[in-house]
Design a protein around this motif. Structure first.
Motif, PDB file in Angstrom:
ATOM      1  N   VAL A   1      45.043  60.354  14.502  1.00 17.60           N
ATOM      2  CA  VAL A   1      44.723  61.751  13.934  1.00 17.60           C
ATOM      3  C   VAL A   1      45.913  62.841  14.137  1.00 17.60           C
ATOM      4  O   VAL A   1      45.998  63.673  13.192  1.00 17.60           O
ATOM      5  CB  VAL A   1      43.494  62.148  14.558  1.00 17.60           C
ATOM      6  CG1 VAL A   1      43.041  63.562  14.062  1.00 17.60           C
ATOM      7  CG2 VAL A   1      42.172  60.944  13.915  1.00 17.60           C
ATOM      8  N   ALA A   2      46.550  62.515  15.190  1.00 19.15           N
ATOM      9  CA  ALA A   2      47.292  63.748  15.587  1.00 19.15           C
ATOM     10  C   ALA A   2      48.824  63.698  15.108  1.00 19.15           C
ATOM     11  O   ALA A   2      49.733  64.414  15.014  1.00 19.15           O
ATOM     12  CB  ALA A   2      47.613  63.888  16.799  1.00 19.15           C
ATOM     13  N   THR A   3      48.900  62.419  14.313  1.00 14.81           N
ATOM     14  CA  THR A   3      50.428  62.057  13.909  1.00 14.81           C
ATOM     15  C   THR A   3      50.709  62.877  12.533  1.00 14.81           C
ATOM     16  O   THR A   3      49.679  62.934  11.807  1.00 14.81           O
ATOM     17  CB  THR A   3      50.391  60.374  13.970  1.00 14.81           C
ATOM     18  OG1 THR A   3      52.186  60.194  13.749  1.00 14.81           O
ATOM     19  CG2 THR A   3      49.760  59.958  12.793  1.00 14.81           C
ATOM     20  N   ALA A   4      52.050  62.694  12.403  1.00 12.80           N
ATOM     21  CA  ALA A   4      52.573  63.239  10.981  1.00 12.80           C
ATOM     22  C   ALA A   4      53.353  62.053  10.564  1.00 12.80           C
ATOM     23  O   ALA A   4      54.122  62.211   9.322  1.00 12.80           O
ATOM     24  CB  ALA A   4      53.306  64.358  11.335  1.00 12.80           C
TER      25      ALA A   4
ATOM     26  N   HIS B   1      51.132  64.946  21.144  1.00 10.14           N
ATOM     27  CA  HIS B   1      51.355  64.270  19.914  1.00 10.14           C
ATOM     28  C   HIS B   1      51.511  65.288  18.822  1.00 10.14           C
ATOM     29  O   HIS B   1      52.284  64.822  17.940  1.00 10.14           O
ATOM     30  CB  HIS B   1      50.751  62.993  19.908  1.00 10.14           C
ATOM     31  CG  HIS B   1      51.306  61.899  18.831  1.00 10.14           C
ATOM     32  ND1 HIS B   1      52.343  61.098  19.457  1.00 10.14           N
ATOM     33  CD2 HIS B   1      50.856  61.322  18.008  1.00 10.14           C
ATOM     34  CE1 HIS B   1      52.571  60.141  18.807  1.00 10.14           C
ATOM     35  NE2 HIS B   1      52.004  60.261  17.580  1.00 10.14           N
ATOM     36  N   PHE B   2      50.493  65.942  18.865  1.00 14.93           N
ATOM     37  CA  PHE B   2      50.197  66.758  17.279  1.00 14.93           C
ATOM     38  C   PHE B   2      51.451  67.759  17.641  1.00 14.93           C
ATOM     39  O   PHE B   2      52.027  68.129  16.283  1.00 14.93           O
ATOM     40  CB  PHE B   2      48.830  67.562  17.658  1.00 14.93           C
ATOM     41  CG  PHE B   2      48.721  68.438  16.399  1.00 14.93           C
ATOM     42  CD1 PHE B   2      48.246  68.158  15.283  1.00 14.93           C
ATOM     43  CD2 PHE B   2      48.811  69.682  16.592  1.00 14.93           C
ATOM     44  CE1 PHE B   2      48.180  68.733  14.136  1.00 14.93           C
ATOM     45  CE2 PHE B   2      48.934  70.752  15.591  1.00 14.93           C
ATOM     46  CZ  PHE B   2      48.383  70.375  14.234  1.00 14.93           C
ATOM     47  N   LEU B   3      51.810  68.478  18.636  1.00 18.36           N
ATOM     48  CA  LEU B   3      52.762  69.234  18.867  1.00 18.36           C
ATOM     49  C   LEU B   3      54.228  68.757  18.402  1.00 18.36           C
ATOM     50  O   LEU B   3      55.114  69.744  18.126  1.00 18.36           O
ATOM     51  CB  LEU B   3      52.891  69.837  20.280  1.00 18.36           C
ATOM     52  CG  LEU B   3      51.571  70.813  20.671  1.00 18.36           C
ATOM     53  CD1 LEU B   3      51.738  71.256  21.921  1.00 18.36           C
ATOM     54  CD2 LEU B   3      51.510  71.931  19.717  1.00 18.36           C
ATOM     55  N   LEU B   4      54.311  67.202  18.588  1.00 17.43           N
ATOM     56  CA  LEU B   4      55.524  66.937  18.238  1.00 17.43           C
ATOM     57  C   LEU B   4      55.641  66.230  17.003  1.00 17.43           C
ATOM     58  O   LEU B   4      56.635  65.449  16.687  1.00 17.43           O
ATOM     59  CB  LEU B   4      55.884  65.591  19.334  1.00 17.43           C
ATOM     60  CG  LEU B   4      56.258  66.272  20.711  1.00 17.43           C
ATOM     61  CD1 LEU B   4      56.298  65.040  21.721  1.00 17.43           C
ATOM     62  CD2 LEU B   4      57.260  66.988  20.850  1.00 17.43           C
ATOM     63  N   ARG B   5      54.744  66.650  15.870  1.00 15.55           N
ATOM     64  CA  ARG B   5      54.859  66.352  14.707  1.00 15.55           C
ATOM     65  C   ARG B   5      56.194  66.779  14.023  1.00 15.55           C
ATOM     66  O   ARG B   5      56.537  65.889  13.099  1.00 15.55           O
ATOM     67  CB  ARG B   5      53.508  66.979  13.905  1.00 15.55           C
ATOM     68  CG  ARG B   5      52.438  66.330  14.311  1.00 15.55           C
ATOM     69  CD  ARG B   5      51.128  67.159  13.889  1.00 15.55           C
ATOM     70  NE  ARG B   5      50.859  67.555  12.554  1.00 15.55           N
ATOM     71  CZ  ARG B   5      50.154  66.681  11.539  1.00 15.55           C
ATOM     72  NH1 ARG B   5      49.739  65.670  12.073  1.00 15.55           N
ATOM     73  NH2 ARG B   5      50.107  66.814  10.297  1.00 15.55           N
ATOM     74  N   PHE B   6      56.779  67.800  14.451  1.00 14.59           N
ATOM     75  CA  PHE B   6      57.842  68.347  13.623  1.00 14.59           C
ATOM     76  C   PHE B   6      59.043  67.228  14.035  1.00 14.59           C
ATOM     77  O   PHE B   6      59.934  67.385  12.994  1.00 14.59           O
ATOM     78  CB  PHE B   6      58.248  69.733  14.378  1.00 14.59           C
ATOM     79  CG  PHE B   6      58.950  69.566  15.537  1.00 14.59           C
ATOM     80  CD1 PHE B   6      60.267  69.460  15.820  1.00 14.59           C
ATOM     81  CD2 PHE B   6      58.098  69.426  16.786  1.00 14.59           C
ATOM     82  CE1 PHE B   6      61.095  69.449  17.120  1.00 14.59           C
ATOM     83  CE2 PHE B   6      58.763  69.545  18.211  1.00 14.59           C
ATOM     84  CZ  PHE B   6      60.035  69.165  18.279  1.00 14.59           C
TER      85      PHE B   6
ATOM     86  N   GLY C   1      60.492  59.496   9.484  1.00 14.97           N
ATOM     87  CA  GLY C   1      59.347  58.612   9.465  1.00 14.97           C
ATOM     88  C   GLY C   1      58.885  58.246  10.872  1.00 14.97           C
ATOM     89  O   GLY C   1      57.969  56.995  10.764  1.00 14.97           O
ATOM     90  N   ILE C   2      59.253  58.609  11.841  1.00 15.55           N
ATOM     91  CA  ILE C   2      58.654  58.311  13.235  1.00 15.55           C
ATOM     92  C   ILE C   2      58.849  59.551  14.092  1.00 15.55           C
ATOM     93  O   ILE C   2      59.688  60.221  13.948  1.00 15.55           O
ATOM     94  CB  ILE C   2      59.276  56.991  13.708  1.00 15.55           C
ATOM     95  CG1 ILE C   2      58.642  56.605  15.118  1.00 15.55           C
ATOM     96  CG2 ILE C   2      60.805  57.194  14.058  1.00 15.55           C
ATOM     97  CD1 ILE C   2      58.982  55.185  15.538  1.00 15.55           C
ATOM     98  N   GLN C   3      57.954  59.712  14.777  1.00 11.29           N
ATOM     99  CA  GLN C   3      58.128  61.040  15.697  1.00 11.29           C
ATOM    100  C   GLN C   3      58.049  60.488  17.096  1.00 11.29           C
ATOM    101  O   GLN C   3      57.761  59.443  17.683  1.00 11.29           O
ATOM    102  CB  GLN C   3      56.689  62.042  15.549  1.00 11.29           C
ATOM    103  CG  GLN C   3      55.073  61.624  16.086  1.00 11.29           C
ATOM    104  CD  GLN C   3      54.107  62.336  15.716  1.00 11.29           C
ATOM    105  OE1 GLN C   3      53.668  62.541  14.795  1.00 11.29           O
ATOM    106  NE2 GLN C   3      53.713  63.190  16.861  1.00 11.29           N
ATOM    107  N   MET C   4      58.683  61.645  17.852  1.00  6.90           N
ATOM    108  CA  MET C   4      58.927  61.382  19.228  1.00  6.90           C
ATOM    109  C   MET C   4      57.562  61.116  20.065  1.00  6.90           C
ATOM    110  O   MET C   4      56.556  62.151  19.674  1.00  6.90           O
ATOM    111  CB  MET C   4      59.704  62.592  20.001  1.00  6.90           C
ATOM    112  CG  MET C   4      60.238  62.183  21.362  1.00  6.90           C
ATOM    113  SD  MET C   4      61.535  63.730  21.516  1.00  6.90           S
ATOM    114  CE  MET C   4      62.067  63.050  23.148  1.00  6.90           C
ATOM    115  N   ALA C   5      57.487  60.441  21.056  1.00  6.47           N
ATOM    116  CA  ALA C   5      56.067  60.315  21.634  1.00  6.47           C
ATOM    117  C   ALA C   5      56.321  60.322  22.902  1.00  6.47           C
ATOM    118  O   ALA C   5      56.082  59.455  23.937  1.00  6.47           O
ATOM    119  CB  ALA C   5      55.582  58.726  21.214  1.00  6.47           C
TER     120      ALA C   5
END
Length: 202
Positions: free
Chosen positions: A69-72, A20-25, A32-36
């Motif tokens: 915690v891991a999200t952007a 999840h952290f690595l997909l913050r980009f 406004g939403i990241q790939m999960a």
């Protein structure tokens, strides 16, 4: 759960957090939403580890906190209901689909993870949008979409529609493909080393 199952659960949670952290980009691409893809990782907990609904609920809560915690994303707190529901729905569906068998078919694995991804998506966009709107002190207002929501320029329909087309569709497709591959690849080794119990003849 046994101590080995708890350790395995912790490993999957940590791995989901890293993914999840690595997909913050991907937040940059959507605003406004990241790939999960992390959903396909943590659903393995429900798919592979037998546990009660109470245990799944506790793990789901921890999972939500880890991914928060891991999200952007602009409203991190939305990760708690989102990924809590993802894991718990996967547990309930696993119990319903496996019947007397402990091994699930690839189709059932994909179906379970697809539904869990959908539940997680819905319980992210609703709390995220209204969280930004009514609890801006908990939002990351540096992200353009958060400023747009607060200014009234981005409606819920616009936010949900963009998130659905740009993030949900590629995420669910990726999870449908990845989840049965991971399940089939990991299950024999985990059984061999006693982390899970294989059904006879499997």
């Amino acid at each position: 759960m046994r101590s080995r199952e708890i350790a395995l659960c912790g490993m999957f949670l940590a791995l989901a957090g890293v993914v999840h952290f690595l997909l913050r980009f991907t937040v940059v691409l959507t605003g406004g939403i990241q790939m999960a893809v992390s959903i396909a990782i943590y659903c393995l907990i429900a798919l592979l580890i037998p546990m009660s609904l109470a245990e799944a609920s506790l793990v789901g809560l921890v999972n939500g906190i880890v991914l928060m915690v891991a999200t952007a994303a602009p409203f991190p707190l939305a990760n708690i209901p989102s990924h809590f529901s993802g894991l718990v729905s996967a547990k309930l569906l696993t119990d319903a689909f496996k019947g007397n068998e402990r091994k699930l078919s690839p189709l059932k694995v994909s179906l379970i993870v697809g539904i869990a991804t959908t539940a997680s998506f819905l319980l992210f966009i609703i709390p995220a949008y209204y969280g930004i709107l009514y609890l801006p002190s908990f939002a990351n207002t540096a992200i353009p979409v958060a400023r747009g929501i607060l200014a009234g320029a981005v409606t819920f329909f616009a936010y949900a529609s963009a998130s659905f087309s740009i993030i949900y569709i590629p995420t669910v497709i990726a999870n449908l493909i990845i989840s049965p591959v991971l399940y089939e690849a990991l299950r024999p080794g985990l059984a061999r080393y006693g982390f899970i119990t294989e059904p006879k003849g499997a």
